[in-house]
Write a protein that holds these residues in place. Sequence first.
Motif, PDB file in Angstrom:
ATOM      1  N   UNK A  22       0.812  -1.211   0.000  1.00 27.37           N
ATOM      2  CA  UNK A  22       0.000   0.000   0.000  1.00 27.37           C
ATOM      3  C   UNK A  22       0.844   1.258   0.000  1.00 27.37           C
ATOM      4  N   UNK A  23       1.967   1.216   0.721  1.00 28.05           N
ATOM      5  CA  UNK A  23       2.864   2.371   0.750  1.00 28.05           C
ATOM      6  C   UNK A  23       3.491   2.584  -0.617  1.00 28.05           C
ATOM      7  N   UNK A  24       3.915   1.495  -1.256  1.00 29.43           N
ATOM      8  CA  UNK A  24       4.464   1.607  -2.609  1.00 29.43           C
ATOM      9  C   UNK A  24       3.440   2.242  -3.543  1.00 29.43           C
ATOM     10  N   UNK A  25       2.175   1.843  -3.399  1.00 27.54           N
ATOM     11  CA  UNK A  25       1.129   2.414  -4.243  1.00 27.54           C
ATOM     12  C   UNK A  25       0.945   3.899  -4.025  1.00 27.54           C
ATOM     13  N   UNK A  26       1.103   4.361  -2.776  1.00 25.78           N
ATOM     14  CA  UNK A  26       0.942   5.787  -2.483  1.00 25.78           C
ATOM     15  C   UNK A  26       2.093   6.622  -3.027  1.00 25.78           C
ATOM     16  N   UNK A  27       3.263   6.014  -3.201  1.00 26.35           N
ATOM     17  CA  UNK A  27       4.410   6.781  -3.671  1.00 26.35           C
ATOM     18  C   UNK A  27       4.194   7.324  -5.082  1.00 26.35           C
ATOM     19  N   UNK A  28       3.431   6.609  -5.903  1.00 27.65           N
ATOM     20  CA  UNK A  28       3.218   7.062  -7.280  1.00 27.65           C
ATOM     21  C   UNK A  28       2.408   8.361  -7.333  1.00 27.65           C
ATOM     22  N   UNK A  29       1.235   8.455  -6.688  1.00 30.41           N
ATOM     23  CA  UNK A  29       0.537   9.751  -6.737  1.00 30.41           C
ATOM     24  C   UNK A  29       1.307  10.869  -6.039  1.00 30.41           C
ATOM     25  N   UNK A  30       2.037  10.550  -4.963  1.00 34.68           N
ATOM     26  CA  UNK A  30       2.803  11.583  -4.271  1.00 34.68           C
ATOM     27  C   UNK A  30       3.860  12.179  -5.180  1.00 34.68           C
ATOM     28  N   UNK A  31       4.522  11.331  -5.965  1.00 34.20           N
ATOM     29  CA  UNK A  31       5.571  11.830  -6.861  1.00 34.20           C
ATOM     30  C   UNK A  31       5.010  12.376  -8.170  1.00 34.20           C
ATOM     31  N   UNK A  32       3.788  12.000  -8.522  1.00 40.19           N
ATOM     32  CA  UNK A  32       3.185  12.512  -9.748  1.00 40.19           C
ATOM     33  C   UNK A  32       2.479  13.843  -9.517  1.00 40.19           C
ATOM     34  N   UNK A  33       1.825  14.010  -8.354  1.00 34.11           N
ATOM     35  CA  UNK A  33       1.149  15.277  -8.060  1.00 34.11           C
ATOM     36  C   UNK A  33       2.198  16.236  -7.506  1.00 34.11           C
ATOM     37  N   UNK A  34       3.070  16.633  -8.358  1.00 34.47           N
ATOM     38  CA  UNK A  34       4.177  17.529  -8.050  1.00 34.47           C
ATOM     39  C   UNK A  34       4.616  18.143  -9.372  1.00 34.47           C
TER      40      UNK A  34
END
Length: 274
Positions: A186-198
């Motif tokens: 789940x943490x790996x999945x959250x890293x994608x939107x965190x790094x994309x919404x930037x």
Amino acid sequence: MILTPVIPRSPWERMRWGTSDAWVVTKRVLMQRVRQPGLLISGLTFPIVSVLLFGYVFGSAMSVPGGGDYREFLMPGMFAQSMMFGIGITMTGMLADTERGITNRFRSMPMARSGVVLGRSAADMLNSLLDLVVLVLCGLAVGWTWHGSFGAMLGALGLLMLLRFAVIWLGIFLGLLLPSLESASGIWGLLFPVTMIANTFVAPEMMPGWLGTIAEWNPLSATVGAARELFGNPGFGGDSWASQNSILLAVLWPVVLIAIFVPLSVRRYRKLGR
């Protein structure tokens, strides 16, 4: 007869004890990577493929505010994204040691309580430095370069490594907090939107208003914006306070994360098994 080492009492002796134990753990983690080249290859494949994919496949359709080459706009974002993904790498390493019983073995030994987490952070910093060097060489190969002074270039790389050092401690804390490797997905999945919404791949002013505001205040955006400014690459700056003060925020955000998660990680490690 079992000999039990004397626990140091003075601050200087305790610091030397903790440093020595941290170096032992650092060497262990580095040796793991050397003996498992597949981890090294897989860790570098994703950012390199992303550079080629975004730079050549999508790059022709991307525009940079104020003009400029998209690959020069892209590379600072790729550098910072690679540092941010280190959260998952550190977290997974800590969870793997816990599931194999290695963490409990360390805790049963006469080691400094800070040695394990400090050793993990030092090893991950060295590994991340290697990753960053490879990405810089990849960027140079696809046409990216810096246009500022050599000192400014070193400053940009320093801010990237500062971000990595900060998120290492977030990864250590999550690795000590989560119950299993399966729960880390789940943490790996959250890293994608965190790094994309930037501002990694697209300037925030090209996003919808509310999403652009979130992107501007993303800690990752501060480091990316600061790196672009120091490298002399296009796309830095903007109308918002966060965009105009990216270098300041690129220092403040990591310092805040370090101040929060270093003591939390050490405390969590000390409480394991209680």
